[in-house]
Each structure stands twice: as structure tokens, then as C-alpha cells.
Scaffold this motif. Sequence first.
Motif, short mmCIF file in Angstrom:
data_model
loop_
_atom_site.label_atom_id
_atom_site.label_comp_id
_atom_site.label_asym_id
_atom_site.label_seq_id
_atom_site.Cartn_x
_atom_site.Cartn_y
_atom_site.Cartn_z
N THR A 204 0.98 -1.25 -0.01
CA THR A 204 -0.06 0.06 -0.15
C THR A 204 1.01 1.15 -0.04
OG1 THR A 204 -1.63 -1.30 1.27
CG2 THR A 204 -1.85 1.04 1.22
N ASN A 210 -1.53 5.35 -4.54
CA ASN A 210 -2.46 4.68 -3.43
C ASN A 210 -2.78 5.49 -2.40
OD1 ASN A 210 -3.92 2.72 -1.74
ND2 ASN A 210 -2.34 1.19 -2.55
N GLN A 211 -4.31 5.69 -2.42
CA GLN A 211 -4.83 6.66 -1.39
C GLN A 211 -5.19 6.10 -0.18
OE1 GLN A 211 -4.93 9.90 -2.31
NE2 GLN A 211 -3.96 9.05 -4.20
N ALA A 212 -4.97 4.72 -0.10
CA ALA A 212 -5.41 4.02 1.19
C ALA A 212 -4.44 4.29 2.29
CB ALA A 212 -5.55 2.42 0.73
N ALA B 100 -15.60 -0.70 -4.79
CA ALA B 100 -15.37 0.63 -3.81
C ALA B 100 -14.01 0.24 -3.11
CB ALA B 100 -16.37 0.34 -2.50
N LYS B 101 -13.54 -0.78 -2.98
CA LYS B 101 -12.25 -1.24 -2.39
C LYS B 101 -11.26 -0.63 -3.25
CE LYS B 101 -9.93 -4.75 0.15
NZ LYS B 101 -9.39 -6.08 -0.55
N GLU B 102 -11.16 -0.81 -4.53
CA GLU B 102 -10.31 -0.44 -5.66
C GLU B 102 -10.30 1.15 -5.58
OE1 GLU B 102 -8.10 -2.12 -7.22
OE2 GLU B 102 -7.43 -0.13 -8.21
N GLU B 104 -11.20 3.26 -3.24
CA GLU B 104 -10.42 3.72 -1.94
C GLU B 104 -8.96 3.97 -2.20
OE1 GLU B 104 -10.15 1.43 1.87
OE2 GLU B 104 -12.51 1.72 1.71
N SER B 105 -8.51 2.98 -2.90
CA SER B 105 -7.06 3.13 -3.12
C SER B 105 -6.34 3.89 -4.31
CB SER B 105 -6.32 1.69 -3.45
OG SER B 105 -6.57 0.70 -2.13
N LYS B 107 -7.77 6.84 -7.11
CA LYS B 107 -8.80 7.62 -7.57
C LYS B 107 -8.85 7.72 -9.08
CE LYS B 107 -10.11 9.33 -3.56
NZ LYS B 107 -10.14 8.08 -2.87
#
Lengths: 379, 241
Positions: A204, A210-212, B100-102, B104-105, B107
Motif C-alpha cells: 500500500t 495509493n490513497q489508502a 469500492a475497495k479499488e 478507495e486506493s 482515484k
Amino acid sequence: MSIRYLRENLETRVERERNEFFAGLVNLDRRSFLKVASASMTAALGAGAVGLGSFQPMKIVLGEDADGKEQSLKIAYISDSHLYQKHINDRFANALLRAVEDVNAMEEEPDFIFYGGDLAQLGQPEELELGAEILSGLKYRDRLKIMVGEHDWYYDMGEKWQSLFGSPRWTFDLKGVRFVCLMSVNEEDFWTPAGLTPMERMKTVAGLDNQAQRPFFVGDEQIAWLEKTLADWKDDQPVVVFSHSPLYKLYKNWNFWTDDAEKVQAVLKRFQKCTVIHGHTHQVLTNKIENIHFHGLLSTAWPWPYAPKGMPEWTVQMNRSDPFNSADGCGWGDIRVSTEGLVDKVYALWNRKPMFVSAAYLNEEEGAVPPARPNLPSF
Amino acid sequence: MKYSSFILAGIVIFSTVLAGSAQWRNMVPRRGNVQQTAVRTVENVQEKAAAVKQDVKSVAASVTKTAETKNKVKAAEETETEFPGTNDQWKDSLSVDWIAKEAESHKVPPHFNNRSVLRGDQHDGHAYGRYTEADLRLWESETVRLVMEGSRIFHDAELLGSTNGVSCDMCHPDGANTHPETYPKYQVQLGRAALLRDMMNWCLQNPCRAEPMSGDDPRMRAMEAYLNATSSGKPMKYGKH
């Protein structure tokens, strides 16, 4: 019907003159060699085929002390090698080997060698060991100073890196300059709530877009340490700060960003000669905030594109890189601290002319030469 | 009479060859050979089933990631459905909200707002007057799904088939510096006018050291969708360098 070229075009003429030049080299004594060479050079210059100063070693005038003895300081740097394990990816390992060879071949002996972080790609012990092994090939390996990057850290939270290279923050004085290295790639714990494994956490953080993950920060405790470290240093004494992330806010989506940058800048503001050297951005990047100068480092592995917005106006962007040449846009460089305590920065781009960003340019001194602008935008 | 036996033999050979030709066999099942035709049909079905099995295996190797998906492909192999594997990631959305999970990571610019096509009864009796909110939601969800699938592959060295750990996002965060809006263009280094997918395949083969993908590979289509989405708003300028 025969074709006659009434006018020679530029390419044909340059080609012909070059051939004549090389033909003329056969059985020449020195005097006639020079004659032919200068004639050919003049012709080539006239044709615009050779730019003045191309392939010339860059001469930088350094300051001298009262006795006329040079007191400046020279630091070679290598950064962002992103090594995988040897059997997975040899390209990045070869690139780091090349940089090590280039540093070893430097004409002037560097005062120390600085490594700018992200030695490993996924923080694996094998990756870090491979990096340490390659760096041990440096001629002046005992003068190696190394900074940590997020790719080195987030697999085991710096355990292996620290066992190899010691504390991620350090300070020392050399020739009247104080050097401080910060660990600037701390992130708030996003992995525990999400229940991520160490590898998932690492991957991550390793994803630039990666915006997480969370934004980088230095942290109050470390800022207090910085303040304490610089407490006995006078305002007019030179300071060079190393941090992996740029100590300002450039582009949050890619973590070209330090969340508490203002707090760090507040500590550094009082110094008249203060320079921050950062890795992470893999590009020629220049900024100035009040009196603090900021310089990025090149990567040996790959160049990043420039941030789509918020680029500092001080930055003269490097040429767009050629995807068909895996070394293009990459390289190493050196950092020269003049007697005045200001940093001139050289980006030794493999495959391109070096780019030189002087302190005089950043201080808008009269007659200062701005960095050479490439003829194509970075795209 | 002297030559009749030769003529007869000629006819026999001709008809044998005709009967043996695959085209003939498939196109005109002759009367009186129902049993043979049935056997052949069974053979054909078996062949097709084997091909489907092969497809399932290759798709499984390239697309699947999670154990869950693998299980689904295995199930698909057993039931021998027509297009198994390729859409499994999408079926997953029924149980896990991977989109949604993707998102989130990674944009992606928002889908175009098509509300202007909702014109009430203005165009009563015409197709364009009949669109509803539900239509807009369907268009958006299906398109975003394809785009997010592309994002997922773009960011994953394994799914790309990369053999050296390199994935697209390492040089192109958020799809930066890919410029889909400038294709087709003459790619000097390739020596020909290239489509975006030609350049993508070059990247797959060189920086990623992966196998190139065919133009209709579901991964290629999804990644094209992702790159086009990330360059949303940029004017199309084909040929631009």
C-alpha cells in the motif's frame, strides 16, 4: 536521367565535413591535426550541429578561504534504487551498480557520499542486503551516510534497515556545515484498523498513487529533537537537512508531501543558509520557501512524472524521459556546499547533459545562470 | 462399357472425398446417416468443450487472483459454461464490493454526468425521452466497473504477468504520462503509427518483461478504459508528440 543536387542540405553537409575531418586525421602531425580539427569544429558550429559547450566537463567556481585554499564541500549522492531481490529484477540492481561506478570514477574525492532512501522496493531483508552489498563497492564506503525511505521501512517497520544502517536520524558537522537527517516518512497507523499483513501494508505504501495510505509526517517528538540539535548553531552558520519526502507540500495524492512541513520550516527559518535535500520525487525539483532552498534527487531506477498541479515556480523541469531507454531520466549527482554555506546542486542525468541548479539562481543574484531549460516540455 | 468401371471408380473416389471434407460434413448432413451425424455432433461438442476447458485454464492463469475467484473458475470448469472466467471479477461484486475497495486506493476522475438526457416528456414517443434515472445509474455503474477493473490490473504486477515485479503505476501514477488522447501517433522508436495498446504492449514486454496481450484481452480492454478515464477532460489530439 541523372539527379543533381544543386544545394547540399544540412545533414549531407555535416556528414561530408565530418567524413573529411576523419579522413584528414590519417597521418597528421599535431600541428596539422589542430588545424583540421579547428576548421572542422568551426564548420560544424557554423552548421549548428554542435552546441557550444556540449560534452564539456562542467566547471563550477568554488569559494576560497583567506589562504586561497578551497574550503568547499562536495557530496556525491545516489538515491531511490528500489531494488527487488536479485532473481526477480536485475535491471534496478544494475542501475545502482552503474551509479556506484560513476561515483567511484569522480575526479574530485567527495567529502562524503549520501544515499537518499528507498534502497529496497518492498522492504524485504534480501533487498536491503543486496543494496548494502552493492553500496559496499563504493571506493569511499566508510564515508557513506544513508537515509531511510518508505520502501525500506514499512515491511518490518524499519527493523532490518536499522540493523544494517543504524538510526534513521543523525547529525554531524563537517567543515563548518551542520548536517541533519530526519526520518520524514512516518505515516499514521492505517494498517491495524484495516487488518493488513506486513506485505499488504508495504505494498500500500509502495504505491505512489495509493490513497489508502496516509500522508507523511516528521512528528512533534522529532521536530523537538531537530530544534535541540540546532540549538547551539548560530543563525548565520550553514545547515543542510536531509529528508526522504520533500519538507513542503507539493502534491498530496502522490505523497510529494510532508504533513507537518510548516512546523519543520519554522525551526529552520532562522538560518540564513539553509538547504533541504530530499529524495522520493525521482526528478529535477527545485523550490525555495522564504530563505530555505529545496533540492530533489534523481533515482537510479525510474523517473516520476511531474505533479499535475502545484509545481514550484523555481523548478526548471528536466526533459521528458524516453521510455525506450531505461536509464533515461535517471542518474545520480552531487551536492556542493560553497564557502558561503550555500548549496549548488548537480543532477548527473544518465543519457543527458547534467543539470546545474546554483544557489545564486535561487537567491536571484545578479548574473546568476538559471538551469538550462530543455527544448521540449516534460509532458 | 470398357471405361465404365473407371468412371464408376472415379465417382466413388469423388464422393468419398466429398463425404470426408469437413465443410461438407458440417454443412449438409445427408439423409440416412442420422447415426453418423449424431456421432459427429457429439465429437464436435466434445471438441468445443475441450476448447472451453483450455480457455478456462488460460484465463484462470491470467486473470484470477484470489482463492475465491479460483474456486469459481474451477466451478465454471466443471459446469463448462460458455464464457467462464473472464467476468468472474465482476460476479464477485455480488458478494464483495471490490469496486469500492479499488476506488478507495486509486482515484479516477468522475464519470460524465448525463442528467441532461433526462428531458421529461419533451420527447415523448422518442427514444431520447424515455431515459430514466435507472438508465443513468446503469450506464455509470457498468462503465465505472470496467474502469476500476483496469485500475486493478494496472496496479498489479501479478495480473499484468510481469516477471520482474514492475507494474504500470510505478512509472505512471494515476495513469500519468500515458497520454491516450494523443494516439494514434507515429512512435519513432517503434517505427510505425501506433495505437495506445501497441505502446502498452511495448511496456508490458520491456519494463515489465511480460507477455504482450491481444487487443481483445479483457485485461487490455479494461486498462484502455482506465487510461482513457484518467485522461478525461483532455482534448483529443491524435498524432501529438
